[in-house]
Scaffold this motif. Structure first.
Motif, PDB file in Angstrom:
ATOM      1  N   MET A  74       0.489  -0.988  -0.012  1.00 16.09           N
ATOM      2  CA  MET A  74       0.334  -0.254   0.036  1.00 16.09           C
ATOM      3  C   MET A  74       0.970   0.699   0.063  1.00 16.09           C
ATOM      4  O   MET A  74      -0.494   2.263  -0.409  1.00 16.09           O
ATOM      5  CB  MET A  74      -1.259  -0.035   1.524  1.00 16.09           C
ATOM      6  CG  MET A  74      -1.621  -1.458   1.206  1.00 16.09           C
ATOM      7  SD  MET A  74      -3.420  -0.662  -0.138  1.00 16.09           S
ATOM      8  CE  MET A  74      -3.971   0.798   0.391  1.00 16.09           C
ATOM      9  N   ARG A  75       2.267   0.798   0.094  1.00 24.93           N
ATOM     10  CA  ARG A  75       2.924   2.143   0.048  1.00 24.93           C
ATOM     11  C   ARG A  75       2.964   2.841  -1.859  1.00 24.93           C
ATOM     12  O   ARG A  75       3.001   1.789  -2.587  1.00 24.93           O
ATOM     13  CB  ARG A  75       4.037   1.732   0.460  1.00 24.93           C
ATOM     14  CG  ARG A  75       5.081   1.556   1.499  1.00 24.93           C
ATOM     15  CD  ARG A  75       6.278   0.767   1.917  1.00 24.93           C
ATOM     16  NE  ARG A  75       6.622   1.532   3.792  1.00 24.93           N
ATOM     17  CZ  ARG A  75       7.711   1.301   3.796  1.00 24.93           C
ATOM     18  NH1 ARG A  75       8.711   1.635   3.013  1.00 24.93           N
ATOM     19  NH2 ARG A  75       7.742   1.121   5.053  1.00 24.93           N
ATOM     20  N   LYS A  76       2.739   4.689  -1.767  1.00 25.43           N
ATOM     21  CA  LYS A  76       3.019   4.459  -2.876  1.00 25.43           C
ATOM     22  C   LYS A  76       4.059   4.161  -3.748  1.00 25.43           C
ATOM     23  O   LYS A  76       3.658   4.916  -4.683  1.00 25.43           O
ATOM     24  CB  LYS A  76       2.705   6.006  -2.897  1.00 25.43           C
ATOM     25  CG  LYS A  76       1.004   6.623  -2.183  1.00 25.43           C
ATOM     26  CD  LYS A  76       0.736   8.219  -2.147  1.00 25.43           C
ATOM     27  CE  LYS A  76      -0.290   8.710  -0.974  1.00 25.43           C
ATOM     28  NZ  LYS A  76      -0.640   9.862  -1.175  1.00 25.43           N
ATOM     29  N   ASP A  77       4.896   4.252  -3.484  1.00 19.89           N
ATOM     30  CA  ASP A  77       6.183   3.666  -4.689  1.00 19.89           C
ATOM     31  C   ASP A  77       6.175   2.576  -4.698  1.00 19.89           C
ATOM     32  O   ASP A  77       7.124   1.660  -5.350  1.00 19.89           O
ATOM     33  CB  ASP A  77       7.611   3.825  -3.894  1.00 19.89           C
ATOM     34  CG  ASP A  77       8.141   3.927  -2.347  1.00 19.89           C
ATOM     35  OD1 ASP A  77       6.898   2.786  -1.900  1.00 19.89           O
ATOM     36  OD2 ASP A  77       8.898   4.166  -1.602  1.00 19.89           O
ATOM     37  N   PHE A  78       5.309   1.189  -4.541  1.00 15.23           N
ATOM     38  CA  PHE A  78       5.063  -0.567  -4.103  1.00 15.23           C
ATOM     39  C   PHE A  78       4.786  -0.331  -5.709  1.00 15.23           C
ATOM     40  O   PHE A  78       4.345   0.197  -6.007  1.00 15.23           O
ATOM     41  CB  PHE A  78       4.470  -0.927  -3.283  1.00 15.23           C
ATOM     42  CG  PHE A  78       4.476  -2.094  -3.871  1.00 15.23           C
ATOM     43  CD1 PHE A  78       5.210  -2.718  -2.608  1.00 15.23           C
ATOM     44  CD2 PHE A  78       3.734  -3.151  -4.578  1.00 15.23           C
ATOM     45  CE1 PHE A  78       5.576  -4.326  -3.257  1.00 15.23           C
ATOM     46  CE2 PHE A  78       3.380  -4.042  -4.351  1.00 15.23           C
ATOM     47  CZ  PHE A  78       4.187  -4.948  -3.953  1.00 15.23           C
ATOM     48  N   PRO A  79       5.209  -0.931  -6.718  1.00 19.27           N
ATOM     49  CA  PRO A  79       4.979  -0.886  -8.238  1.00 19.27           C
ATOM     50  C   PRO A  79       3.141  -1.937  -8.127  1.00 19.27           C
ATOM     51  O   PRO A  79       3.728  -2.729  -7.173  1.00 19.27           O
ATOM     52  CB  PRO A  79       6.108  -1.970  -8.425  1.00 19.27           C
ATOM     53  CG  PRO A  79       7.149  -2.552  -7.634  1.00 19.27           C
ATOM     54  CD  PRO A  79       6.546  -1.701  -6.408  1.00 19.27           C
ATOM     55  N   VAL A  80       2.794  -1.416  -9.099  1.00 17.67           N
ATOM     56  CA  VAL A  80       1.264  -1.350  -9.621  1.00 17.67           C
ATOM     57  C   VAL A  80       1.307  -3.181  -9.618  1.00 17.67           C
ATOM     58  O   VAL A  80       0.259  -4.017  -9.196  1.00 17.67           O
ATOM     59  CB  VAL A  80       0.828  -0.812 -10.384  1.00 17.67           C
ATOM     60  CG1 VAL A  80      -1.055  -1.280 -10.908  1.00 17.67           C
ATOM     61  CG2 VAL A  80       0.916   1.004 -10.202  1.00 17.67           C
ATOM     62  N   MET A  81       2.375  -3.395 -10.287  1.00 16.59           N
ATOM     63  CA  MET A  81       2.811  -4.958 -10.510  1.00 16.59           C
ATOM     64  C   MET A  81       2.904  -5.447  -9.856  1.00 16.59           C
ATOM     65  O   MET A  81       2.788  -6.743 -10.152  1.00 16.59           O
ATOM     66  CB  MET A  81       2.826  -5.165 -12.262  1.00 16.59           C
ATOM     67  CG  MET A  81       1.932  -4.953 -13.733  1.00 16.59           C
ATOM     68  SD  MET A  81       2.448  -5.238 -15.031  1.00 16.59           S
ATOM     69  CE  MET A  81       4.260  -4.273 -14.950  1.00 16.59           C
ATOM     70  N   GLY A  82       3.697  -5.508  -8.580  1.00 16.78           N
ATOM     71  CA  GLY A  82       4.865  -6.212  -7.375  1.00 16.78           C
ATOM     72  C   GLY A  82       5.391  -6.308  -8.233  1.00 16.78           C
ATOM     73  O   GLY A  82       6.749  -5.893  -9.805  1.00 16.78           O
ATOM     74  N   TYR A  83       6.672  -6.959  -7.752  1.00 13.44           N
ATOM     75  CA  TYR A  83       8.108  -7.722  -7.861  1.00 13.44           C
ATOM     76  C   TYR A  83       7.872  -8.960  -8.678  1.00 13.44           C
ATOM     77  O   TYR A  83       8.535  -9.253  -9.134  1.00 13.44           O
ATOM     78  CB  TYR A  83       8.912  -7.386  -6.759  1.00 13.44           C
ATOM     79  CG  TYR A  83       8.499  -5.751  -6.637  1.00 13.44           C
ATOM     80  CD1 TYR A  83       9.987  -5.064  -7.156  1.00 13.44           C
ATOM     81  CD2 TYR A  83       8.131  -5.748  -5.226  1.00 13.44           C
ATOM     82  CE1 TYR A  83       9.783  -4.207  -6.589  1.00 13.44           C
ATOM     83  CE2 TYR A  83       8.738  -4.634  -4.308  1.00 13.44           C
ATOM     84  CZ  TYR A  83       9.280  -3.267  -5.435  1.00 13.44           C
ATOM     85  OH  TYR A  83       9.473  -2.351  -4.863  1.00 13.44           O
ATOM     86  N   VAL A  84       6.636 -10.358  -8.550  1.00 11.75           N
ATOM     87  CA  VAL A  84       6.974 -11.345  -8.368  1.00 11.75           C
ATOM     88  C   VAL A  84       5.148 -11.709  -8.718  1.00 11.75           C
ATOM     89  O   VAL A  84       5.098 -11.316  -7.992  1.00 11.75           O
ATOM     90  CB  VAL A  84       7.370 -12.502  -7.354  1.00 11.75           C
ATOM     91  CG1 VAL A  84       8.609 -11.599  -6.834  1.00 11.75           C
ATOM     92  CG2 VAL A  84       6.509 -11.977  -5.359  1.00 11.75           C
ATOM     93  N   GLU A  85       5.313 -12.779  -9.010  1.00 10.50           N
ATOM     94  CA  GLU A  85       4.529 -13.583  -9.500  1.00 10.50           C
ATOM     95  C   GLU A  85       4.165 -15.136  -8.819  1.00 10.50           C
ATOM     96  O   GLU A  85       5.624 -15.094  -8.735  1.00 10.50           O
ATOM     97  CB  GLU A  85       3.306 -13.152 -10.790  1.00 10.50           C
ATOM     98  CG  GLU A  85       4.788 -14.331 -11.573  1.00 10.50           C
ATOM     99  CD  GLU A  85       4.273 -13.586 -13.125  1.00 10.50           C
ATOM    100  OE1 GLU A  85       3.437 -12.499 -13.565  1.00 10.50           O
ATOM    101  OE2 GLU A  85       4.571 -14.627 -14.445  1.00 10.50           O
TER     102      GLU A  85
END
Length: 199
Positions: free
Chosen positions: A152-163
């Motif tokens: 929920m941090r605003k600098d966290f990428p929208v797609m995340g880091y891993v899937e």
């Protein structure tokens, strides 16, 4: 309603005094902002003082103020917002406390005052990375155990880091770097010919 808010405001000012950095009154609600150093003592006063008696913690959440309202933010980045209810006096208050260190946002835990804060604080830790000093079981509650970052941090990428996906060969779920190609999606706006009285 105004008389009740006047009484609450007077009680807050007389009981909490210098610990209150600001007291804001808007749309029939009172919001107190306190320093992290005064947070636990102020919350104890709010619960225990007979003139206030906030017996219930209704909600606690984290807030990331970076680029607040799409504008640069000059103060501390992470805030904890708490909503309290006094059943005795039938009034509510919102309390805000900013973590002084953006690198390691740290505020005191209020689980010793209200047990309902337990999972709320775990959620704020999981999603925003706010550390609650004194919490006896501060661990992730919504994301996976191996999750990296705070979504929920605003600098966290929208797609995340891993899937993650199920790997039939190993017979289990595995993590891998995100394989989705980033793309901008601009919604297409379609208006009727005379939409909103426009000709």
């Amino acid at each position: 309603m105004t008389q009740k808010l006047d009484a609450l405001e007077a009680a807050l000012q007389s009981r909490c005094g210098t610990a209150v950095r600001s007291l804001e009154r808007r749309v029939g609600e009172i919001t107190l902002t306190v320093d992290a150093a005064d947070y636990l003592a102020t919350m104890t006063t709010l619960r225990d003082d007979p003139a206030l008696r906030f017996e219930q913690l209704i909600d606690l959440c984290g807030v990331d103020y970076s680029e607040y309202k799409n504008q640069p933010w000059s103060g501390p980045r992470f805030c904890v917002v708490v909503h309290l209810l006094s059943i005795t006096h039938n009034w509510r208050v919102r309390v805000k406390v900013f973590a002084p260190d953006d690198g390691v946002p740290l505020v005191a835990s209020v689980t010793g005052l209200w047990s309902s804060a337990n999972w709320f604080e775990r959620e704020a830790f999981d999603l925003y990375g706010v550390v609650f000093d004194g919490h006896v079981d501060l661990r992730r509650i919504l994301t996976d155990y191996g999750f990296i970052g705070h979504p929920m941090r605003k600098d966290f990428p929208v797609m995340g880091y891993v899937e993650m996906r199920y790997d039939a060969e190993s017979g289990r779920v595995v993590y891998q770097p995100v394989t989705i190609e980033p793309r901008d999606i601009t919604p297409r706006v379609v208006r009727e010919e005379k939409f909103g009285g426009l000709h």
